[in-house]
Design a protein around this motif. Structure first.
Motif, PDB file in Angstrom:
ATOM      1  N   UNK A 367       0.808  -1.223   0.000  1.00 53.28           N
ATOM      2  CA  UNK A 367       0.000   0.000   0.000  1.00 53.28           C
ATOM      3  C   UNK A 367       0.836   1.266   0.000  1.00 53.28           C
ATOM      4  N   UNK A 368       1.931   1.245   0.752  1.00 52.85           N
ATOM      5  CA  UNK A 368       2.678   2.468   1.027  1.00 52.85           C
ATOM      6  C   UNK A 368       3.193   3.149  -0.233  1.00 52.85           C
ATOM      7  N   UNK A 369       3.851   2.397  -1.116  1.00 51.40           N
ATOM      8  CA  UNK A 369       4.462   3.010  -2.299  1.00 51.40           C
ATOM      9  C   UNK A 369       3.435   3.697  -3.193  1.00 51.40           C
ATOM     10  N   UNK A 370       2.339   3.030  -3.587  1.00 52.72           N
ATOM     11  CA  UNK A 370       1.361   3.740  -4.419  1.00 52.72           C
ATOM     12  C   UNK A 370       0.724   4.931  -3.720  1.00 52.72           C
ATOM     13  N   UNK A 371       0.455   4.815  -2.416  1.00 59.91           N
ATOM     14  CA  UNK A 371      -0.133   5.931  -1.673  1.00 59.91           C
ATOM     15  C   UNK A 371       0.830   7.116  -1.625  1.00 59.91           C
ATOM     16  N   UNK A 372       2.111   6.839  -1.383  1.00 63.11           N
ATOM     17  CA  UNK A 372       3.128   7.893  -1.357  1.00 63.11           C
ATOM     18  C   UNK A 372       3.193   8.593  -2.709  1.00 63.11           C
ATOM     19  N   UNK A 373       3.254   7.822  -3.787  1.00 65.09           N
ATOM     20  CA  UNK A 373       3.366   8.410  -5.127  1.00 65.09           C
ATOM     21  C   UNK A 373       2.134   9.239  -5.482  1.00 65.09           C
ATOM     22  N   UNK A 374       0.955   8.711  -5.173  1.00 63.56           N
ATOM     23  CA  UNK A 374      -0.288   9.441  -5.467  1.00 63.56           C
ATOM     24  C   UNK A 374      -0.337  10.743  -4.677  1.00 63.56           C
ATOM     25  N   UNK A 375       0.028  10.684  -3.405  1.00 65.43           N
ATOM     26  CA  UNK A 375      -0.011  11.879  -2.556  1.00 65.43           C
ATOM     27  C   UNK A 375       0.998  12.924  -3.032  1.00 65.43           C
ATOM     28  N   UNK A 376       2.189  12.476  -3.409  1.00 64.77           N
ATOM     29  CA  UNK A 376       3.203  13.405  -3.921  1.00 64.77           C
ATOM     30  C   UNK A 376       2.714  14.084  -5.199  1.00 64.77           C
ATOM     31  N   UNK A 377       2.170  13.297  -6.122  1.00 61.60           N
ATOM     32  CA  UNK A 377       1.670  13.849  -7.384  1.00 61.60           C
ATOM     33  C   UNK A 377       0.540  14.844  -7.131  1.00 61.60           C
ATOM     34  N   UNK A 378      -0.397  14.483  -6.250  1.00 61.19           N
ATOM     35  CA  UNK A 378      -1.500  15.392  -5.913  1.00 61.19           C
ATOM     36  C   UNK A 378      -0.988  16.695  -5.310  1.00 61.19           C
ATOM     37  N   UNK A 379       0.006  16.586  -4.424  1.00 61.24           N
ATOM     38  CA  UNK A 379       0.548  17.774  -3.759  1.00 61.24           C
ATOM     39  C   UNK A 379       1.187  18.724  -4.765  1.00 61.24           C
ATOM     40  N   UNK A 380       1.944  18.169  -5.700  1.00 59.97           N
ATOM     41  CA  UNK A 380       2.599  18.998  -6.712  1.00 59.97           C
ATOM     42  C   UNK A 380       1.569  19.629  -7.640  1.00 59.97           C
ATOM     43  N   UNK A 381       0.575  18.835  -8.050  1.00 55.74           N
ATOM     44  CA  UNK A 381      -0.478  19.362  -8.938  1.00 55.74           C
ATOM     45  C   UNK A 381      -1.240  20.499  -8.269  1.00 55.74           C
ATOM     46  N   UNK A 382      -1.614  20.301  -7.012  1.00 56.78           N
ATOM     47  CA  UNK A 382      -2.378  21.324  -6.284  1.00 56.78           C
ATOM     48  C   UNK A 382      -1.580  22.617  -6.197  1.00 56.78           C
ATOM     49  N   UNK A 383      -0.271  22.513  -5.880  1.00 57.13           N
ATOM     50  CA  UNK A 383       0.549  23.711  -5.719  1.00 57.13           C
ATOM     51  C   UNK A 383       0.870  24.378  -7.058  1.00 57.13           C
ATOM     52  N   UNK A 384       1.354  23.596  -8.018  1.00 55.01           N
ATOM     53  CA  UNK A 384       1.876  24.156  -9.265  1.00 55.01           C
ATOM     54  C   UNK A 384       0.779  24.554 -10.258  1.00 55.01           C
ATOM     55  N   UNK A 385      -0.308  23.818 -10.270  1.00 53.11           N
ATOM     56  CA  UNK A 385      -1.349  24.075 -11.272  1.00 53.11           C
ATOM     57  C   UNK A 385      -2.521  24.858 -10.683  1.00 53.11           C
ATOM     58  N   UNK A 386      -3.063  24.357  -9.574  1.00 47.64           N
ATOM     59  CA  UNK A 386      -4.275  24.977  -9.027  1.00 47.64           C
ATOM     60  C   UNK A 386      -3.959  26.278  -8.300  1.00 47.64           C
ATOM     61  N   UNK A 387      -3.010  26.222  -7.355  1.00 43.24           N
ATOM     62  CA  UNK A 387      -2.744  27.409  -6.531  1.00 43.24           C
ATOM     63  C   UNK A 387      -1.971  28.472  -7.302  1.00 43.24           C
ATOM     64  N   UNK A 388      -0.869  28.090  -7.936  1.00 40.74           N
ATOM     65  CA  UNK A 388      -0.025  29.086  -8.596  1.00 40.74           C
ATOM     66  C   UNK A 388      -0.677  29.649  -9.856  1.00 40.74           C
ATOM     67  N   UNK A 389      -1.242  28.793 -10.705  1.00 42.13           N
ATOM     68  CA  UNK A 389      -1.751  29.259 -11.997  1.00 42.13           C
ATOM     69  C   UNK A 389      -3.166  29.832 -11.913  1.00 42.13           C
ATOM     70  N   UNK A 390      -3.993  29.206 -11.090  1.00 41.12           N
ATOM     71  CA  UNK A 390      -5.384  29.670 -11.018  1.00 41.12           C
ATOM     72  C   UNK A 390      -5.537  30.807 -10.017  1.00 41.12           C
ATOM     73  N   UNK A 391      -4.878  30.656  -8.822  1.00 42.01           N
ATOM     74  CA  UNK A 391      -5.040  31.668  -7.779  1.00 42.01           C
ATOM     75  C   UNK A 391      -3.831  32.599  -7.656  1.00 42.01           C
ATOM     76  N   UNK A 392      -2.886  32.417  -8.560  1.00 42.72           N
ATOM     77  CA  UNK A 392      -1.719  33.319  -8.568  1.00 42.72           C
ATOM     78  C   UNK A 392      -0.842  33.189  -7.357  1.00 42.72           C
TER      79      UNK A 392
END
Length: 397
Positions: A367-392
């Motif tokens: 369980x750990x490896x896929x959960x870690x990878x999914x969480x890391x990807x989600x964290x980067x997407x939220x910061x780089x795409x949603x927060x930075x690009x949409x909310x500046x």
């Protein structure tokens, strides 16, 4: 101040002592139905996953000089980190009780003197001695204890792997992925502790790498002893194996010192985590109190559901460290001055939920490896795409 720093060698000793544990051997017995060859592969893969995460967790504390729960503030905020501090104290209290009760039972089986309550108190008193001596003054004491444990662990290995080697036929079964997860969870349980020790290191990177590497090899060794004991002797109770082998006093020393050196880290870190909850608490005396409460639980409370306890630890701390890794090494952010990092807390809840879902999905890597990878990807997407690009780059915290 430099004199108060710990060496690479002393950090290695600490994590050797953490890994030589009845809990590691017990968990290794659960993997035996997989078969010896596949079991070793699962143990090594699981420990590799867990110890890579352990390294990054320890490196954060080593580079910043902060305790484990202080590093959690960097991702979740000053108040947001309290959730993990409380959960960490509770899991460490649970570990203290589990270790003491398992070791007291083993000790009373090896030496027919005193009952479980007697040995629980003896082990607890020795742990308190370790606490009062203190982490920075344990060098010589740890060296002697680790030397004895190393020699006696070799003796135990010889006992387990010598003889007729009649392979036991198991009625239970276990999947490769489950075995990997059982191996990854043990180093995961140390994630919210390791920085409590690496923060004192003279050489941050070297000490952290040594800590994770020593734990990887030693914990894997303990798992293999447990798996070998169940496979070749038909016994899952290590105390029975030691009695049959005639280890006697040597077996008692293994049990007691292994428990003291491992549980000391649990109670000491519980004290450190408690201080992050309230500065009015003293970490050393809080650690003593945790040890006493754990002993009371060990004597008067039935402790079972060990695997469920391990899975709960994984589901809490795997997504936590994934978010910390992203913030520290990828995004290079620090939320210490904020009360809450709401976005990261939501991401952690998502990661926790994903882990619980993956418990019902049998993957070859656990369980750990896929959960870690999914969480890391989600964290980067939220910061780089949603927060930075949409909310500046603006967000509420």
């Amino acid at each position: 101040m430099e004199n108060s720093k710990t060496s690479v060698f002393s950090n290695g000793l600490i994590w050797f002592g953490a890994a030589v544990s009845i809990a590691e051997i017990l968990t290794g017995t659960l993997i035996a139905p997989l078969g010896f060859g596949k079991g070793i592969a699962a143990i090594l893969l699981g420990h590799l996953i867990g110890c890579v995460l352990l390294y990054f967790a320890g490196l954060i504390g080593a580079k910043t000089g902060r305790s484990a729960m202080e590093t959690v503030k960097m991702s979740f905020g000053e108040k947001g980190s309290l959730l993990f501090a409380v959960l960490n104290v509770l899991q460490l209290l649970g570990w203290t009780a589990v270790m003491i009760v398992a070791s007291a039972a083993a000790a009373s089986s090896v030496i027919s003197f005193g009952g479980n309550a007697f040995w629980s108190i003896v082990i607890s008193l020795l742990i308190i001695v370790w606490i009062l001596v203190g982490i920075k003054k344990l060098g010589k004491l740890n060296f002697i204890a680790m030397g004895a444990l190393f020699i006696l662990s070799i003796m135990l290995s010889v006992v387990v792997f010598s003889g007729d080697n009649v392979v036991t036929t198991f009625t239970d079964s276990i999947s490769f992925g489950t075995a990997v997860e059982l191996s990854a969870i043990m180093p995961l349980s140390w994630l919210p502790l390791i920085s409590d020790y690496t923060r004192f290191a003279k050489k941050p990177k070297a000490a952290t790498f040594t800590s994770a590497a020593v734990y990887f090899f030693t914990s894997s060794w303990m798992y293999i002893i447990g798996m070998g004991a169940a496979t070749f002797t038909g016994e899952s109770d290590i105390s029975i194996i030691m009695v049959k082998a005639g280890l006697g006093v040597a077996g008692l020393i293994i049990v007691i010192f292994a428990t003291v050196t491992t549980t000391f880290l649990d109670v000491y870190s519980a004290g450190v985590s408690a201080v992050s909850i309230s500065k009015r608490l003293n970490e050393k005396w809080t650690a003593v109190i945790v040890c006493v409460i754990g002993t009371i639980l060990a004597i008067f409370t039935p402790i079972d559901q060990f695997v469920d306890f391990l899975n709960l630890i994984g589901s809490v701390f795997a997504p936590m460290i994934a978010i910390q890794i992203v913030d520290t090494f990828i995004l290079k952010k620090d939320s210490t001055k904020k009360k809450f990092n709401v976005v990261n807390l939501i991401l952690w809840v998502i990661g926790f939920t994903i882990y619980r879902i993956f418990m019902y999905i049998d993957t070859p890597v656990g369980n750990t490896l896929p959960v870690i990878l999914i969480t890391i990807i989600l964290s980067v997407i939220v910061e780089k795409i949603i927060i930075e690009k949409i909310f500046g780059g603006k967000k509420n915290a």
